[in-house]
Design a protein around this motif. Structure first.
Motif, PDB file in Angstrom:
ATOM      1  N   LEU A 149       0.834  -1.196   0.000  1.00  0.00           N
ATOM      2  CA  LEU A 149       0.000   0.000   0.000  1.00  0.00           C
ATOM      3  C   LEU A 149       0.875   1.254   0.000  1.00  0.00           C
ATOM      4  O   LEU A 149       1.966   1.267   0.573  1.00  0.00           O
ATOM      5  CB  LEU A 149      -0.904   0.041   1.242  1.00  0.00           C
ATOM      6  CG  LEU A 149      -1.742  -1.206   1.551  1.00  0.00           C
ATOM      7  CD1 LEU A 149      -2.522  -1.006   2.840  1.00  0.00           C
ATOM      8  CD2 LEU A 149      -2.685  -1.512   0.397  1.00  0.00           C
ATOM      9  N   GLY A 150       0.364   2.316  -0.611  1.00  0.00           N
ATOM     10  CA  GLY A 150       1.040   3.600  -0.518  1.00  0.00           C
ATOM     11  C   GLY A 150       0.828   4.207   0.849  1.00  0.00           C
ATOM     12  O   GLY A 150      -0.248   4.070   1.441  1.00  0.00           O
ATOM     13  N   ILE A 151       1.838   4.887   1.399  1.00  0.00           N
ATOM     14  CA  ILE A 151       1.717   5.476   2.731  1.00  0.00           C
ATOM     15  C   ILE A 151       2.452   6.809   2.773  1.00  0.00           C
ATOM     16  O   ILE A 151       3.539   6.961   2.194  1.00  0.00           O
ATOM     17  CB  ILE A 151       2.259   4.511   3.811  1.00  0.00           C
ATOM     18  CG1 ILE A 151       1.998   5.073   5.217  1.00  0.00           C
ATOM     19  CG2 ILE A 151       3.717   4.181   3.613  1.00  0.00           C
ATOM     20  CD1 ILE A 151       2.229   4.065   6.333  1.00  0.00           C
ATOM     21  N   GLU A 152       1.867   7.788   3.451  1.00  0.00           N
ATOM     22  CA  GLU A 152       2.437   9.122   3.600  1.00  0.00           C
ATOM     23  C   GLU A 152       2.349   9.516   5.074  1.00  0.00           C
ATOM     24  O   GLU A 152       1.387   9.172   5.764  1.00  0.00           O
ATOM     25  CB  GLU A 152       1.667  10.148   2.760  1.00  0.00           C
ATOM     26  CG  GLU A 152       1.695   9.891   1.268  1.00  0.00           C
ATOM     27  CD  GLU A 152       3.050  10.189   0.626  1.00  0.00           C
ATOM     28  OE1 GLU A 152       3.798  11.004   1.208  1.00  0.00           O
ATOM     29  OE2 GLU A 152       3.341   9.609  -0.431  1.00  0.00           O
ATOM     30  N   THR A 153       3.373  10.252   5.554  1.00  0.00           N
ATOM     31  CA  THR A 153       3.358  10.772   6.920  1.00  0.00           C
ATOM     32  C   THR A 153       3.215  12.289   6.885  1.00  0.00           C
ATOM     33  O   THR A 153       3.725  12.950   5.987  1.00  0.00           O
ATOM     34  CB  THR A 153       4.638  10.396   7.676  1.00  0.00           C
ATOM     35  OG1 THR A 153       5.780  10.905   6.976  1.00  0.00           O
ATOM     36  CG2 THR A 153       4.765   8.887   7.806  1.00  0.00           C
ATOM     37  N   VAL A 154       2.501  12.809   7.865  1.00  0.00           N
ATOM     38  CA  VAL A 154       2.253  14.251   7.961  1.00  0.00           C
ATOM     39  C   VAL A 154       2.674  14.736   9.340  1.00  0.00           C
ATOM     40  O   VAL A 154       2.251  14.186  10.359  1.00  0.00           O
ATOM     41  CB  VAL A 154       0.753  14.562   7.736  1.00  0.00           C
ATOM     42  CG1 VAL A 154       0.477  16.040   7.982  1.00  0.00           C
ATOM     43  CG2 VAL A 154       0.332  14.166   6.336  1.00  0.00           C
ATOM     44  N   VAL A 155       3.524  15.756   9.373  1.00  0.00           N
ATOM     45  CA  VAL A 155       3.980  16.340  10.634  1.00  0.00           C
ATOM     46  C   VAL A 155       3.216  17.629  10.925  1.00  0.00           C
ATOM     47  O   VAL A 155       2.748  17.853  12.036  1.00  0.00           O
ATOM     48  CB  VAL A 155       5.496  16.613  10.604  1.00  0.00           C
ATOM     49  CG1 VAL A 155       5.944  17.285  11.902  1.00  0.00           C
ATOM     50  CG2 VAL A 155       6.267  15.320  10.377  1.00  0.00           C
ATOM     51  N   ASP A 156       3.092  18.493   9.927  1.00  0.00           N
ATOM     52  CA  ASP A 156       2.410  19.771  10.090  1.00  0.00           C
ATOM     53  C   ASP A 156       1.170  19.827   9.200  1.00  0.00           C
ATOM     54  O   ASP A 156       1.137  19.223   8.118  1.00  0.00           O
ATOM     55  CB  ASP A 156       3.350  20.920   9.736  1.00  0.00           C
ATOM     56  CG  ASP A 156       4.552  20.980  10.684  1.00  0.00           C
ATOM     57  OD1 ASP A 156       4.328  20.886  11.903  1.00  0.00           O
ATOM     58  OD2 ASP A 156       5.692  21.097  10.197  1.00  0.00           O
ATOM     59  N   PRO A 157       0.167  20.597   9.589  1.00  0.00           N
ATOM     60  CA  PRO A 157      -1.078  20.696   8.812  1.00  0.00           C
ATOM     61  C   PRO A 157      -0.880  21.039   7.340  1.00  0.00           C
ATOM     62  O   PRO A 157      -1.594  20.454   6.499  1.00  0.00           O
ATOM     63  CB  PRO A 157      -1.857  21.789   9.551  1.00  0.00           C
ATOM     64  CG  PRO A 157      -1.399  21.666  10.970  1.00  0.00           C
ATOM     65  CD  PRO A 157       0.047  21.305  10.883  1.00  0.00           C
ATOM     66  N   PRO A 158       0.048  21.937   6.947  1.00  0.00           N
ATOM     67  CA  PRO A 158       0.201  22.233   5.518  1.00  0.00           C
ATOM     68  C   PRO A 158       0.587  21.020   4.666  1.00  0.00           C
ATOM     69  O   PRO A 158       0.324  20.992   3.460  1.00  0.00           O
ATOM     70  CB  PRO A 158       1.316  23.293   5.493  1.00  0.00           C
ATOM     71  CG  PRO A 158       1.235  23.951   6.836  1.00  0.00           C
ATOM     72  CD  PRO A 158       0.880  22.846   7.773  1.00  0.00           C
ATOM     73  N   GLU A 159       1.207  20.011   5.287  1.00  0.00           N
ATOM     74  CA  GLU A 159       1.624  18.813   4.549  1.00  0.00           C
ATOM     75  C   GLU A 159       0.436  17.888   4.254  1.00  0.00           C
ATOM     76  O   GLU A 159       0.558  16.954   3.462  1.00  0.00           O
ATOM     77  CB  GLU A 159       2.679  18.038   5.348  1.00  0.00           C
ATOM     78  CG  GLU A 159       3.948  18.839   5.616  1.00  0.00           C
ATOM     79  CD  GLU A 159       4.907  18.078   6.512  1.00  0.00           C
ATOM     80  OE1 GLU A 159       4.583  16.916   6.869  1.00  0.00           O
ATOM     81  OE2 GLU A 159       5.962  18.613   6.842  1.00  0.00           O
ATOM     82  N   PHE A 160      -0.683  18.125   4.924  1.00  0.00           N
ATOM     83  CA  PHE A 160      -1.822  17.217   4.814  1.00  0.00           C
ATOM     84  C   PHE A 160      -2.374  17.176   3.385  1.00  0.00           C
ATOM     85  O   PHE A 160      -2.620  16.102   2.825  1.00  0.00           O
ATOM     86  CB  PHE A 160      -2.911  17.647   5.803  1.00  0.00           C
ATOM     87  CG  PHE A 160      -4.089  16.714   5.871  1.00  0.00           C
ATOM     88  CD1 PHE A 160      -3.945  15.400   6.277  1.00  0.00           C
ATOM     89  CD2 PHE A 160      -5.354  17.151   5.523  1.00  0.00           C
ATOM     90  CE1 PHE A 160      -5.025  14.542   6.334  1.00  0.00           C
ATOM     91  CE2 PHE A 160      -6.449  16.310   5.582  1.00  0.00           C
ATOM     92  CZ  PHE A 160      -6.277  15.006   5.993  1.00  0.00           C
ATOM     93  N   THR A 161      -2.549  18.353   2.780  1.00  0.00           N
ATOM     94  CA  THR A 161      -3.073  18.410   1.412  1.00  0.00           C
ATOM     95  C   THR A 161      -2.130  17.715   0.442  1.00  0.00           C
ATOM     96  O   THR A 161      -2.570  16.978  -0.460  1.00  0.00           O
ATOM     97  CB  THR A 161      -3.287  19.873   0.982  1.00  0.00           C
ATOM     98  OG1 THR A 161      -4.276  20.450   1.840  1.00  0.00           O
ATOM     99  CG2 THR A 161      -3.754  19.952  -0.456  1.00  0.00           C
ATOM    100  N   THR A 162      -0.813  17.918   0.637  1.00  0.00           N
ATOM    101  CA  THR A 162       0.180  17.281  -0.227  1.00  0.00           C
ATOM    102  C   THR A 162       0.088  15.764  -0.153  1.00  0.00           C
ATOM    103  O   THR A 162       0.173  15.060  -1.166  1.00  0.00           O
ATOM    104  CB  THR A 162       1.600  17.734   0.174  1.00  0.00           C
ATOM    105  OG1 THR A 162       1.663  19.158   0.165  1.00  0.00           O
ATOM    106  CG2 THR A 162       2.642  17.163  -0.774  1.00  0.00           C
TER     107      THR A 162
END
Length: 431
Positions: A287-300
């Motif tokens: 599966l593809g997986i992404e991590t988010v640290v700050d809210p601006p990264e969420f959309t990306t």
């Protein structure tokens, strides 16, 4: 074959008595609880043993005593037997029974309980009427037993009829909010046809029907071609959000009729273990997986997974009173500039009382809760709290988690399943 009964404070104690009396020749037919444990009163279990008459030890036949000598009856039990015996006498006179009906209750437990009929040419219709009367008496005994389930009478504006006592006891012991229970009983009393009140079984079925209609459920439906679904799981620490994400991912990827593409987003960077756990699941299921640290990264992160049919978002767990962490999740939701609508699923354990579930819901409600998911159904005996929260908030339930196994221990929500658990307890064989 002779049918013998033995009693004890536990099933094993009753079985031990049976072995001491008749040895190992008997066959266990049934085990049942005939008196629940209460304050100042031990539980009482009864086992039914079948044995060929010639195999019954002579010592047992010589030493058997009348029931009245074996164990004194409580006052209310004597009253019940007295009432039943009077009714039994009347039935006996109609059917021309020779034996004294009191003898049925006062003889040793292993004697025949079927009265002998002097006139064998009794019409089948009369026999049916006799059986119907006996069944009614049996049900009345059950009703009277359930009337003593609590030393305190239920606090209702109107008195609960005896035939409703069993269902009230079961619902109250399940952890259901008392106001909701009283409201349900009032609805049942007002709308249930009088003919259906003849026995507790029909009362129970009617009550189950009302419960099923009042549980909001969101059923899992196949996804429309070209559409996508984004789900964010939020909730307190330790309720099983990460494991539930893995179960959902496996379900959507492998277990449904269509194999969907699934992507994962991790907001829970506070716990390294949670990130590593999802990374491991993602590698196993490709599966593809992404991590988010700050809210601006969420959309990306969402944009990078737009090729997926399902995007599942794992969030940091927090105390319902930790407003800073809840605010951080809200900022991520608010930063979403994509075309995706995010379905927010509040995950809560079924093992906490209704009042705590309600506080949890209220503190997470600022995130815009869409559905509810309950975990750890295998770790509790009461499910009325789940009904009460869903009924109070009018939020539909989408999934139940019934264990730790991935992906087996995930159940799509249904009112039938919840009501069955509420009234009879969780049964893994019915999952």
């Amino acid at each position: 074959m002779k049918i013998l009964t033995f009693t004890g404070s536990t099933p094993s104690e009753a079985l031990k008595k049976a072995k001491m009396e008749i040895g190992d020749e008997g066959m266990l037919i049934e085990t049942k609880e005939i008196q629940k444990k209460a304050l100042g009163r031990e539980a009482l279990y009864e086992i039914v043993i079948g044995i060929d008459e010639e195999l019954i030890p002579a010592s047992y036949k010589k030493t058997k005593k009348p029931l009245s000598e074996q164990q004194p009856l409580k006052e209310e039990s004597q009253d019940v037997l007295y009432d039943i015996s009077n009714a039994a006498r009347q039935i006996s006179e109609i059917s021309r029974v020779v034996d004294d009906p009191l003898q049925k209750y006062m003889e040793p437990l292993n004697t025949k309980t079927i009265p002998t009929v002097q006139n064998s040419a009794v019409e089948p219709k009369e026999l049916k009427e006799i059986k119907a009367e006996i069944n009614k008496l049996t049900d009345k005994v059950k009703i009277i037993q359930n009337m003593f389930w609590d030393e305190k009478a239920p606090d209702l504006e109107r008195q609960i009829p005896p035939e409703f006592a069993e269902i009230y006891r079961l619902a109250a012991q399940s952890g259901m909010n008392r106001e909701h229970l009283d409201m349900l009983m009032q609805i049942t009393l007002e709308h249930m046809p009088l003919k259906m009140r003849e026995n507790s079984a029909t009362v129970k079925r009617y009550f189950q029907t009302i419960l099923r209609k009042m549980v909001p459920i969101r059923r899992e439906t196949p996804m429309m071609s070209g559409s996508k679904k984004v789900m964010m799981l939020v909730g307190p620490t330790g309720v099983g959000k990460t494991t539930s994400i893995a179960k959902l991912a496996a379900r959507y990827s492998f277990l449904m009729e269509k194999k969907y593409k699934v992507g994962l987003v991790v907001l829970d960077t506070y716990r390294i273990g949670a990130v590593e756990q999802l990374m491991q699941y993602a590698r196993m299921m490709k599966l593809g997986i992404e991590t988010v640290v700050d809210p601006p990264e969420f959309t990306t992160a969402l944009e990078s997974l737009k090729y997926c049919d399902y995007i599942l978002i794992d969030t940091m767990g927090s105390s319902p009173y930790d407003k800073n962490k809840i605010e951080k999740i809200y900022e991520c939701l608010n930063a979403n500039n994509t075309e995706f609508n995010i379905d927010v699923v509040l995950v809560m354990p079924s093992s906490i009382k209704y009042e705590d579930l309600k506080v949890t819901y209220e503190n997470f409600s600022s995130l815009g809760i869409d559905t509810l998911m309950f975990t750890k159904l295998d770790e509790t005996m009461g499910f009325g709290n789940i009904f009460s929260l869903a009924y109070e908030t009018k939020k539909p339930i989408s999934y139940f988690s019934v264990g730790q196994e991935v992906p087996e221990d995930l159940v799509t929500a249904s009112s039938d399943f919840l009501v069955e658990c509420l009234l009879h307890g969780f049964n893994r064989s019915k999952v």
